[in-house]
Write an enzyme that holds these catalytic residues in place. Structure first.
Site, PDB file in Angstrom:
ATOM      1  CG  ASP A  87      26.608  74.996  -6.632  1.00  0.00           C
ATOM      2  OD1 ASP A  87      27.365  73.702  -6.205  1.00  0.00           O
ATOM      3  OD2 ASP A  87      27.316  75.878  -6.585  1.00  0.00           O
ATOM      4  CG  ASP A 148      30.901  71.993  -1.656  1.00  0.00           C
ATOM      5  OD1 ASP A 148      32.436  71.854  -0.836  1.00  0.00           O
ATOM      6  OD2 ASP A 148      29.900  73.079  -0.914  1.00  0.00           O
TER       7      ASP A 148
END
Length: 373
Positions: A87, A148
């Site tokens: 992330d 993601d």
């Protein structure tokens, strides 16, 4: 409608600067944001909201608050605090890269390039993917890529544009290609994750971490795919990415309920108690704006996507936003974080607030966020 929603969001963000201090909102419980000390994957979204508010208003209070968050991300990088995950783009594209885009601050540029290097180190030659979570060889999370990650690839594409170093571009392109191959199914739905054998790199199958079951379509995962492939097209002009984004968007829009805001998983049984995920619909709205910017007026299916965007945004503002509730800390109600794990379903999600604000500002003022310059 958009201007009223924007002004409401700006005022709530202004109030939250005082409420949150030097901490970062994550998800909420009973209408109050949980705050942390910049050690979660979500912290960049607050920084991004502050930069958006500064660009919209010109108010130096927002700029000063945004700069403080970038200083916090610099400390996080120096200490390597909880960076063992994919992330990194969520964290640094919306903080230090945003500062570079807005102010051309050279220190922010250097910090963002350091972040790109952290993400690059997660590349696994065996299997050719960016490992989602944990250290290399992690017995629980090793061998896993997730959809993601498509929203973290703009960090690598940007680093290539800044430096000319082919490593960034090659890894980003390969990850996007592998995502198309393994995460997007034949009916244009998506897996959340795909697992590879860590010793051989051989693919072993699709799965989920947050969806209803391994073969279901987790709404937020589908949203990441729509926006992520549209951004991959912007950086590469590879028509396969644009086509994939379109197909995933049409699947998403075709399967929305009557109020045009998604349930948390497209395969979850629908009852009066089934959770929505307003954050997924906010991501898709921002993604549709990006996707539509690449489509010709004559493009087959464009009108349906435009209608989907308008209906979803109108529903978010009318039915899910906190417009008219001046004491609310969040912008969107009824987001779902991790329903299977019972982690903060049906409340505010900072990423939902960010993408909602990004979509509003792009629709009204052409402000596009910080995924590219």
């Amino acid at each position: 409608m958009w201007k009223q929603a924007i002004e409401d969001a700006i005022q709530k963000t202004r109030d939250n600067v005082q409420r949150f201090g030097n901490r970062f909102p994550h998800v909420s419980s009973s209408g109050k944001y949980e705050l942390n000390d910049n050690e979660d994957w979500t912290n960049g979204f607050w920084s991004g909201m502050l930069w958006l508010c500064y660009e919209y208003t010109g108010d130096e209070m927002f700029r000063d608050a945004a700069r403080l968050t970038v200083n916090s991300f610099r400390t996080r990088m120096d200490r390597h605090t909880v960076l063992d995950h994919h992330d990194i783009g969520f964290l640094y594209s919306l903080s230090s890269k945003a500062q570079w885009i807005v102010e051309k601050d050279e220190e922010a540029r250097r910090l963002t390039l350091r972040a790109a290097d952290v993400l690059l180190r997660r590349w696994r030659e065996k299997g050719e993917y960016i490992q989602a979570w944990g250290l290399q060889g992690d017995p629980q999370h090793g061998g896993r890529m997730i959809i993601d990650c498509l929203l973290n690839l703009p960090l690598l594409f940007w680093a290539y544009e800044q430096t000319g170093d082919e490593r960034y571009r090659l890894v980003a392109v390969k990850q996007a290609d592998q995502s198309r191959r393994f995460l997007v199914r034949g009916d244009d739905s998506s897996y959340h994750t795909f697992v590879f054998d860590t010793s051989t790199g051989e693919p072993s199958g699709g799965a989920t971490h947050q969806g209803y079951h391994n073969g279901s379509t987790w709404a937020r995962g589908q949203a990441w795919g729509i926006y992520g492939f549209a951004l991959a097209y912007r950086y590469t002009r590879d028509g396969a990415y644009l086509e994939t984004a379109k197909r995933m968007a049409h699947y998403y829009c075709r399967n929305l309920p009557e109020d045009h805001v998604a349930y948390w998983d497209f395969n979850a049984p629908i009852t009066p108690q089934t959770y929505r995920d307003s954050s997924a619909s906010a991501i898709v709205a921002a993604g549709l704006l990006e996707l539509l910017s690449h489509l010709e007026d004559s493009d087959k299916g464009r009108a349906a996507l435009e209608e989907c965007l308008t209906q979803s945004m109108e529903s978010l503002v009318r039915n899910y936003s906190t417009v008219g509730d001046p004491g609310a800390e969040g912008l969107l109600k009824h987001g779902s974080y991790y329903v299977r794990g019972n982690a903060a379903p049906d409340d505010y999600m900072i990423w939902g607030d960010y993408y909602y604000l990004e979509a509003l500002l792009r629709m009204d003022k052409g402000l596009k966020g910080y995924w590219y310059e």
